[in-house]
Design a protein around this motif. Structure first.
Motif: not given
Length: 311
Positions: A184-192, A203-208, A214-223
């Motif tokens: 799961v961890l390997a797949e999660k990092e690949a998705l990131r 033309g933007m970074d991941l945070e943008s 409309g996602m918070t960092e916590e919501q993104f990690e959960t997804m």
């Protein structure tokens, strides 16, 4: 095979009605209002011509353009200049392009004069689904013909998707007793890395990109966690079916699969690996990814071929 599943390819009247409702929503009755004053939210038809230092520029002129005031993609101030105009009125508006303007960097930050004419206001209302509507907005001539052909088309779409539908049924009805955290961890990092690559394409970074969705960092990690867990579960199910059904997943079989992909894309294995790494990173080894992809394809093919199609 033990994995024979039913795929319902029948089409209900409700599904046909959904297509009708969508068609009606996309093609409302339009009435041209030739008097009155434009206000926020109105759909209006306009002519406009932009000039920079008295000279027209590419892409700055249009006739008979429909826009929704307050919701158009025009530069700041454009819609506001039309709001309050009377039908038939022409006016000049001084507007400044944004400091960053990707459509035409030469216009960035420049002050421009737009000459605008409000031709009419458009009033939309629900259309009536009758033979006249069908003839005007589709390739068919009558309501009965549209319904009959739409039902056939929807049924064919379901048949064409039978393989993926059958696989999803297998995934939904299968239980995995244990999902290894390392996978799961390997797949999660690949998705990131994959999402980062997608952001870069825009033309933007991941945070943008997260902020835009409309996602918070916590919501993104959960997804990421939930997606990675589901993908890993599906991989384990495919591996189990491959073993049960004696599907060849040897290194030689996977290599042949990779070589086939390379030939189809007129590429090389090294190029394929480089493309994979740029999009998925190194958390998930290329060889494992390709074996998972090969196993999924072979199992999907088996399940699809053995599916019972209900018509």
């Amino acid at each position: 095979t033990r994995f024979r599943v039913e795929v319902d390819c029948t089409v209900s009247d409700a599904e046909v009605q959904e297509e009708i409702d969508q068609l009606l929503a996309e093609n409302p009755d339009r009435k041209e209002i030739k008097k009155g004053t434009a206000k926020t939210g109105d759909i209006v038809n306009i002519d406009y011509s932009g000039a920079l230092d008295g000279e027209k520029f590419d892409g700055g002129t249009a006739e008979g353009q429909d826009i929704t005031l307050g919701e158009s993609s025009m530069i700041d101030g454009f819609d506001d200049a039309i709001i309050g105009m009377k039908v038939g009125e022409t006016k000049d508006a001084k507007l400044t392009f944004p400091e960053t303007y990707e459509n035409d960097p030469d216009l960035a930050g420049k002050e421009t004069v737009f000459t605008m004419k409000l031709n009419y206001i458009i009033e939309e209302s629900d259309a009536t689904f009758d033979d006249a509507f069908v003839k005007k907005n589709t390739d068919y001539k009558t309501v009965d013909e549209y319904k009959s052909e739409t039902k056939k088309s929807l049924a064919q779409e379901k048949k064409d998707a039978a393989e993926s539908t059958a696989m999803q049924t297998v995934f939904d009805t299968s239980t995995v007793s244990s999902v290894p955290a390392t996978l799961v961890l390997a797949e999660k990092e690949a998705l990131r890395v994959q999402y980062s690559a997608q952001a870069e394409q825009y033309g933007m970074d991941l945070e943008s990109m997260m902020a835009m969705s409309g996602m918070t960092e916590e919501q993104f990690e959960t997804m990421l966690e939930e997606s990675a867990r589901e993908i890993t579960k599906q991989q384990l199910i495919c591996e189990a079916i491959a073993i049960k059904e004696n599907i060849d997943t040897s290194d030689a079989a996977v290599d042949a699969y990779i070589n086939d992909l390379v030939e189809k894309n007129e590429s090389t294995v090294d190029t394929l690996k480089a493309s994979y790494t740029s999009y998925y990173g190194v958390a998930m080894p290329f060889e494992k990814y390709m074996k998972d992809a090969y196993t999924y394809d072979k199992v999907s093919e088996l399940v699809g071929e053995s599916a019972k199609i209900i018509e």
